[in-house]
Design an enzyme around this catalytic site. Structure first.
Site, PDB file in Angstrom:
ATOM      1  CG  HIS A 106      89.382  49.645 -16.063  1.00 13.72           C
ATOM      2  ND1 HIS A 106      89.421  50.589 -17.069  1.00 13.72           N
ATOM      3  CD2 HIS A 106      90.218  50.093 -15.082  1.00 13.72           C
ATOM      4  CE1 HIS A 106      90.237  51.569 -16.706  1.00 13.72           C
ATOM      5  NE2 HIS A 106      90.734  51.286 -15.516  1.00 13.72           N
ATOM      6  N   GLY A 171      94.415  53.550 -28.875  1.00 15.49           N
ATOM      7  CA  GLY A 171      92.985  53.761 -28.699  1.00 15.49           C
ATOM      8  C   GLY A 171      92.545  54.209 -27.327  1.00 15.49           C
ATOM      9  CB  THR A 172      93.602  54.805 -24.180  1.00 18.79           C
ATOM     10  OG1 THR A 172      93.244  55.458 -22.957  1.00 18.79           O
ATOM     11  CG2 THR A 172      95.113  54.776 -24.300  1.00 18.79           C
ATOM     12  CB  SER A 173      91.110  59.845 -24.311  1.00 22.96           C
ATOM     13  OG  SER A 173      90.517  59.282 -23.152  1.00 22.96           O
TER      14      SER A 173
END
Length: 230
Positions: A106, A171-173
């Site tokens: 990103h 650590g990511t949804s």
């Protein structure tokens, strides 16, 4: 002996423990801003000054933040594995922790680019101001992939994931696409790990081990379990 290729997809949860907030924490706001106002091409056209102020603030916050034990733990895995980190984060905490093979899906907060020519990318440590232009005469903007913009590196990330021998999510949804779809490129039989304080529902992953802990604790447990695989 060749090291096994370990691919790690990281998200906001790993940097949150270094004090960097995510808009998904609670109320949908990011540092008090609605993402529609600061993180879309329409926002840039409507109010570029506000967008620049927002990212200038974010840049200062990232500069003050320090890598935490999870960043450092992933860097330490390079001793035993061929580690490739694919991160959704725009900070440089993986680099500062010592990881050397990182793909920023990103974008990067410490880079800026020409709005007229995306190939003109520059390092930036200070603020970007209205009127700061490239040699092609275009206003400089954060080198960030905003919502509603394509993700140029997603194909490279998919190729890296498809060649993983071990795949890890930290650590990511797994709700921001196309990044969340990368899990589907990991080969069916390989070991897969998800480390998160609230492990997201994933019905399609085979050979999955979940570690429901914050990233700093979870990566320590991950290190132990990966050593058991060697």
């Amino acid at each position: 002996m060749a090291k096994n290729k370990l691919v790690v997809l990281t998200g906001a949860g790993i940097s949150a423990e270094s004090g960097l907030k995510t808009f998904r924490d609670s109320d949908g706001l990011w540092e008090g801003y609605d993402i529609e106002d600061v993180a879309t091409p329409r926002a840039w056209k409507r109010n570029p000054k506000l967008v620049l102020e927002f990212y200038n603030y974010r840049r200062r916050e990232v500069a003050k933040a320090q890598p935490n034990a999870a960043h450092i733990g992933l860097a330490e895995l390079q001793n035993d594995f061929d580690v490739h980190i694919i991160t959704q984060n725009i900070d440089d905490l993986h680099e500062r922790a010592g990881s050397t093979n990182i793909l920023h899906l990103h974008g990067e907060i410490f880079k800026m680019r020409c709005e007229k020519n995306e190939s003109l990318v520059y390092e930036i440590r200070e603020d970007i101001q209205l009127g700061d232009i490239s040699e092609k005469g275009g206003q400089l903007r954060p080198h960030i992939v905003w919502f509603e913009e394509p993700v140029p590196l997603i194909e490279e990330a998919a190729h890296i994931t498809a060649n993983a021998e071990i795949f890890v999510v930290v650590g990511t949804s797994l709700v921001v696409y196309p990044a969340a779809g990368l899990v589907n490129y990991a080969k069916w039989p390989i070991p897969k790990f998800i480390v998160d304080k609230k492990v997201p529902y994933t019905s399609s992953l085979h050979n999955l081990i979940t570690i429901e802990m914050p990233a700093t604790e979870g990566v320590k447990e991950l290190q132990k379990q990966l050593q058991a695989l060697r």
